[in-house]
Design a protein around this motif. Structure first.
Motif, PDB file in Angstrom:
ATOM      1  N   LEU A 142       0.826  -1.205   0.000  1.00 43.46           N
ATOM      2  CA  LEU A 142       0.000   0.000   0.000  1.00 43.46           C
ATOM      3  C   LEU A 142       0.863   1.260   0.000  1.00 43.46           C
ATOM      4  O   LEU A 142       0.551   2.239  -0.676  1.00 43.46           O
ATOM      5  CB  LEU A 142      -0.934  -0.010   1.225  1.00 43.46           C
ATOM      6  CG  LEU A 142      -2.139  -0.945   1.143  1.00 43.46           C
ATOM      7  CD1 LEU A 142      -2.893  -0.948   2.471  1.00 43.46           C
ATOM      8  CD2 LEU A 142      -3.066  -0.516   0.017  1.00 43.46           C
ATOM      9  N   ALA A 143       1.940   1.246   0.831  1.00 44.93           N
ATOM     10  CA  ALA A 143       2.809   2.427   0.871  1.00 44.93           C
ATOM     11  C   ALA A 143       3.486   2.654  -0.479  1.00 44.93           C
ATOM     12  O   ALA A 143       3.604   3.786  -0.963  1.00 44.93           O
ATOM     13  CB  ALA A 143       3.845   2.256   1.972  1.00 44.93           C
ATOM     14  N   THR A 144       3.928   1.563  -1.131  1.00 39.05           N
ATOM     15  CA  THR A 144       4.565   1.694  -2.442  1.00 39.05           C
ATOM     16  C   THR A 144       3.578   2.210  -3.483  1.00 39.05           C
ATOM     17  O   THR A 144       3.895   3.081  -4.318  1.00 39.05           O
ATOM     18  CB  THR A 144       5.133   0.337  -2.875  1.00 39.05           C
ATOM     19  OG1 THR A 144       6.017  -0.142  -1.858  1.00 39.05           O
ATOM     20  CG2 THR A 144       5.883   0.468  -4.183  1.00 39.05           C
ATOM     21  N   LEU A 145       2.362   1.707  -3.429  1.00 36.74           N
ATOM     22  CA  LEU A 145       1.332   2.163  -4.353  1.00 36.74           C
ATOM     23  C   LEU A 145       1.005   3.633  -4.120  1.00 36.74           C
ATOM     24  O   LEU A 145       0.798   4.396  -5.067  1.00 36.74           O
ATOM     25  CB  LEU A 145       0.078   1.302  -4.189  1.00 36.74           C
ATOM     26  CG  LEU A 145      -1.107   1.605  -5.125  1.00 36.74           C
ATOM     27  CD1 LEU A 145      -0.692   1.448  -6.589  1.00 36.74           C
ATOM     28  CD2 LEU A 145      -2.286   0.686  -4.805  1.00 36.74           C
ATOM     29  N   SER A 146       0.966   4.036  -2.842  1.00 34.37           N
ATOM     30  CA  SER A 146       0.683   5.434  -2.529  1.00 34.37           C
ATOM     31  C   SER A 146       1.768   6.344  -3.081  1.00 34.37           C
ATOM     32  O   SER A 146       1.469   7.424  -3.624  1.00 34.37           O
ATOM     33  CB  SER A 146       0.554   5.607  -1.015  1.00 34.37           C
ATOM     34  OG  SER A 146       0.358   6.954  -0.682  1.00 34.37           O
ATOM     35  N   ALA A 195       3.684   5.691  -5.657  1.00 34.83           N
ATOM     36  CA  ALA A 195       3.596   5.682  -7.130  1.00 34.83           C
ATOM     37  C   ALA A 195       2.486   6.598  -7.618  1.00 34.83           C
ATOM     38  O   ALA A 195       2.633   7.295  -8.632  1.00 34.83           O
ATOM     39  CB  ALA A 195       3.368   4.249  -7.615  1.00 34.83           C
ATOM     40  N   LEU A 196       1.356   6.618  -6.888  1.00 34.89           N
ATOM     41  CA  LEU A 196       0.235   7.458  -7.295  1.00 34.89           C
ATOM     42  C   LEU A 196       0.442   8.919  -6.931  1.00 34.89           C
ATOM     43  O   LEU A 196      -0.398   9.757  -7.279  1.00 34.89           O
ATOM     44  CB  LEU A 196      -1.064   6.942  -6.656  1.00 34.89           C
ATOM     45  CG  LEU A 196      -1.534   5.559  -7.124  1.00 34.89           C
ATOM     46  CD1 LEU A 196      -2.775   5.129  -6.348  1.00 34.89           C
ATOM     47  CD2 LEU A 196      -1.830   5.573  -8.619  1.00 34.89           C
ATOM     48  N   PRO A 228       1.373  13.172 -10.458  1.00 34.61           N
ATOM     49  CA  PRO A 228       0.093  13.609 -11.074  1.00 34.61           C
ATOM     50  C   PRO A 228      -0.240  12.877 -12.357  1.00 34.61           C
ATOM     51  O   PRO A 228      -1.421  12.648 -12.659  1.00 34.61           O
ATOM     52  CB  PRO A 228       0.315  15.094 -11.320  1.00 34.61           C
ATOM     53  CG  PRO A 228       1.387  15.487 -10.339  1.00 34.61           C
ATOM     54  CD  PRO A 228       2.281  14.292 -10.210  1.00 34.61           C
ATOM     55  N   ALA A 229       0.753  12.464 -13.130  1.00 37.01           N
ATOM     56  CA  ALA A 229       0.469  11.816 -14.415  1.00 37.01           C
ATOM     57  C   ALA A 229      -0.210  10.470 -14.232  1.00 37.01           C
ATOM     58  O   ALA A 229      -0.975  10.029 -15.090  1.00 37.01           O
ATOM     59  CB  ALA A 229       1.771  11.651 -15.210  1.00 37.01           C
ATOM     60  N   ARG A 230       0.082   9.768 -13.120  1.00 38.72           N
ATOM     61  CA  ARG A 230      -0.505   8.446 -12.889  1.00 38.72           C
ATOM     62  C   ARG A 230      -1.892   8.506 -12.271  1.00 38.72           C
ATOM     63  O   ARG A 230      -2.660   7.556 -12.356  1.00 38.72           O
ATOM     64  CB  ARG A 230       0.434   7.624 -11.999  1.00 38.72           C
ATOM     65  CG  ARG A 230       1.777   7.346 -12.638  1.00 38.72           C
ATOM     66  CD  ARG A 230       2.596   6.415 -11.782  1.00 38.72           C
ATOM     67  NE  ARG A 230       3.875   6.090 -12.410  1.00 38.72           N
ATOM     68  CZ  ARG A 230       4.769   5.256 -11.884  1.00 38.72           C
ATOM     69  NH1 ARG A 230       4.516   4.669 -10.729  1.00 38.72           N
ATOM     70  NH2 ARG A 230       5.905   5.020 -12.521  1.00 38.72           N
ATOM     71  N   ASP A 231      -2.190   9.576 -11.581  1.00 38.89           N
ATOM     72  CA  ASP A 231      -3.515   9.706 -10.954  1.00 38.89           C
ATOM     73  C   ASP A 231      -3.938  11.165 -11.063  1.00 38.89           C
ATOM     74  O   ASP A 231      -3.872  11.923 -10.098  1.00 38.89           O
ATOM     75  CB  ASP A 231      -3.451   9.267  -9.484  1.00 38.89           C
ATOM     76  CG  ASP A 231      -4.822   9.260  -8.828  1.00 38.89           C
ATOM     77  OD1 ASP A 231      -5.841   9.226  -9.546  1.00 38.89           O
ATOM     78  OD2 ASP A 231      -4.869   9.278  -7.571  1.00 38.89           O
ATOM     79  N   PRO A 232      -4.389  11.581 -12.286  1.00 34.95           N
ATOM     80  CA  PRO A 232      -4.676  13.011 -12.499  1.00 34.95           C
ATOM     81  C   PRO A 232      -5.717  13.557 -11.537  1.00 34.95           C
ATOM     82  O   PRO A 232      -5.576  14.663 -11.004  1.00 34.95           O
ATOM     83  CB  PRO A 232      -5.154  13.046 -13.951  1.00 34.95           C
ATOM     84  CG  PRO A 232      -4.612  11.819 -14.573  1.00 34.95           C
ATOM     85  CD  PRO A 232      -4.583  10.777 -13.496  1.00 34.95           C
ATOM     86  N   LEU A 271      -7.683   7.742  -7.003  1.00 30.79           N
ATOM     87  CA  LEU A 271      -7.032   6.493  -6.573  1.00 30.79           C
ATOM     88  C   LEU A 271      -6.187   6.711  -5.330  1.00 30.79           C
ATOM     89  O   LEU A 271      -6.136   5.860  -4.439  1.00 30.79           O
ATOM     90  CB  LEU A 271      -6.179   5.937  -7.721  1.00 30.79           C
ATOM     91  CG  LEU A 271      -6.938   5.484  -8.969  1.00 30.79           C
ATOM     92  CD1 LEU A 271      -5.956   5.020 -10.034  1.00 30.79           C
ATOM     93  CD2 LEU A 271      -7.913   4.374  -8.622  1.00 30.79           C
ATOM     94  N   ARG A 272      -5.525   7.843  -5.280  1.00 29.34           N
ATOM     95  CA  ARG A 272      -4.689   8.134  -4.096  1.00 29.34           C
ATOM     96  C   ARG A 272      -5.558   8.210  -2.836  1.00 29.34           C
ATOM     97  O   ARG A 272      -5.170   7.715  -1.773  1.00 29.34           O
ATOM     98  CB  ARG A 272      -3.937   9.444  -4.313  1.00 29.34           C
ATOM     99  CG  ARG A 272      -3.125   9.928  -3.103  1.00 29.34           C
ATOM    100  CD  ARG A 272      -2.024   8.925  -2.757  1.00 29.34           C
ATOM    101  NE  ARG A 272      -1.304   9.332  -1.561  1.00 29.34           N
ATOM    102  CZ  ARG A 272      -0.200  10.077  -1.584  1.00 29.34           C
ATOM    103  NH1 ARG A 272       0.294  10.489  -2.746  1.00 29.34           N
ATOM    104  NH2 ARG A 272       0.400  10.411  -0.464  1.00 29.34           N
TER     105      ARG A 272
END
Length: 454
Positions: A256-260, A262-263, A266-270, A274-275
């Motif tokens: 979860l921390a790694t995903l947070s 990554a998100l 801005p380009a991955r989660d405009p 998701l964040r």
């Protein structure tokens, strides 16, 4: 101010029940002993009086049978003047009496049983002035028959008896006090193993002992064995619970921390939707993990871990890890200092702090620990660039790294690490009721103070 401790009701106190039972038995024994001794003294004193009276009757009968009965046979104590000790012989129309009668006569009011005609028998009567007397009577056959009466005052019986019983009551009172004091001491000594057992259980609860000592009296050994079996079972349950919590933490928290992170781009989660979902999942996971871990740590199997050996082993490992950097780690930790933490948790907290200090220092790290009134305070300091006061709160956020601190040392954010160490340390410290604070060290860098309660 804490409220005063309530004393248990008397019927729920072993000490009170034992003392009350012992007091009742002592009082009953003293009363029975007093009554029995009183009866014995009464019979003894009356026997002495009747012996004097019988001796007088025998002397009077001997003189009567020999025809030599004089008018005056007032041997002691019948020679005393006044009412009390007296004798009287009635033969036909003649009556002879002691001088103490002064012309009066003895009146027999209650003749006693005459089981042996040849021996005097008891009776009650009164003297010339109506005073109550103790009598002994003997009927002597002959021509004419005669009756010999010997009398003693009741004061001769009850006076000495009263004095003896008064002395007896005082002696029994002193004996009773001594017995009660001895019983109180015996009860205290008898309950001493229970007080020690309570102290041993308190030591187990606070972590100073792992098990209750088995060297106990025979009556308490089965109870101690059951307590130790329960403690062992709780320790096993705690270890299993800790294993489940650790497995779940590794399975969920790190992804979860790694995903947070990554998100966070801005380009991955405009839109940031998701964040927000990932943050919500992370909060829920950490919330339930914290509750599970706190429940596991609340058991009686929590131990006390020596601090100095853990810090020394950590220093040896990190000195080798940062050998190229030439980090020197100074320790000032008392050898006898312990903290109420599990060893794994203590290693994780100290490892995060000391590793963080070694990563950002120039060449020097200092670890000090001191006992305080509210617990143990461990300070980890380095001589690096440190943190500004406004950045201390931000660096405690999970996954947050400060470029300013890394650039001060390396010129970029290339220093290894994910930024999870300080928040994890704070969470663990809070689970134990402690905390973590950041400040400025006199070495010039960061000072992280870990507080673990006593």
């Amino acid at each position: 101010m804490p409220p005063p401790k309530k004393r248990p009701p008397p019927h729920r106190s072993l000490r009170t029940r034992l003392l009350v039972a012992a007091l009742a038995l002592v009082l009953a024994a003293l009363v029975v002993a007093g009554l029995a001794i009183g009866v014995i003294l009464h019979r003894f004193v009356r026997g002495q009086i009747e012996g004097h009276l019988d001796a007088q009757i025998v002397a009077l009968r001997t003189g009567l049978e020999a025809g030599l009965l004089p008018r005056d046979r007032d041997a002691p104590p019948f020679d005393r003047g006044g009412p009390g000790w007296a004798w009287e012989v009635r033969r036909g129309a003649e009556t002879f009496g002691s001088g103490s009668l002064r012309g009066g006569h003895i009146t027999v009011t209650e003749p006693g049983p005459d089981d042996e005609p040849d021996r005097p028998h008891p009776a009650d009567g009164t003297g010339p002035r109506g005073e109550r007397l103790i009598l002994r009577i003997l009927d002597v056959p002959g021509t004419p028959p005669a009756t010999i009466v010997a009398a003693a005052p009741r004061a001769a019986l009850y006076g000495p008896l009263r004095e003896a019983l008064t002395s007896l009551a005082l002696a029994l009172g002193v004996l009773g006090l001594c017995l009660i004091a001895g019983l109180a001491l015996q009860v205290r000594l008898g309950l001493a193993p229970l007080r020690r057992l309570r102290g041993d259980l308190a030591a187990v609860r606070t972590g100073h002992r792992e098990r209750v000592p088995e060297e106990q009296p025979a009556e308490i050994k089965p109870l101690v064995a059951e307590l130790n079996a329960l403690l062992d079972q709780n320790a096993q349950n705690l270890e299993r619970a800790r294993g489940h919590v650790a497995n779940l933490a590794h399975a969920l928290k790190t992804p979860l921390a790694t995903l947070s992170m990554a998100l966070a781009e801005p380009a991955r989660d405009p839109g940031g939707a998701l964040r927000l979902q990932v943050d919500a999942m992370d909060r829920r996971v950490r919330h339930h993990l914290r509750r599970a871990r706190a429940a596991a740590l609340a058991g009686s199997a929590r131990g006390r871990t020596p601090l100095a050996p853990r810090v020394s082993d950590l220093r040896d490992a990190l000195v080798r890890l940062y050998a190229e950097k030439g980090v020197a780690i100074e320790l000032a930790v008392p050898d006898d200092l312990t903290v109420p933490c599990e060893g794994q948790d203590l290693d994780e907290m100290l490892g995060n702090l000391v590793d963080n200090a070694c990563r950002w220092c120039r060449s020097r790290v200092r670890v000090t620990a001191l006992p305080q009134a509210n617990g143990v305070r461990v300070a980890v300091e380095d001589d690096g660039a440190g943190l500004a006061a406004e950045a201390a709160e931000a660096v405690m956020a999970r996954g947050r790294r400060l470029p300013a601190r890394s650039q001060a040392m390396t010129g970029d954010e290339g220093v290894p690490g994910h930024g999870f160490g300080l928040p994890i340390t704070l969470e663990l410290a809070e689970l134990y009721g402690g905390g973590l604070s950041l400040g400025r060290s006199d070495l010039g860098g960061l000072k992280a103070e870990l507080l673990l309660p006593a």
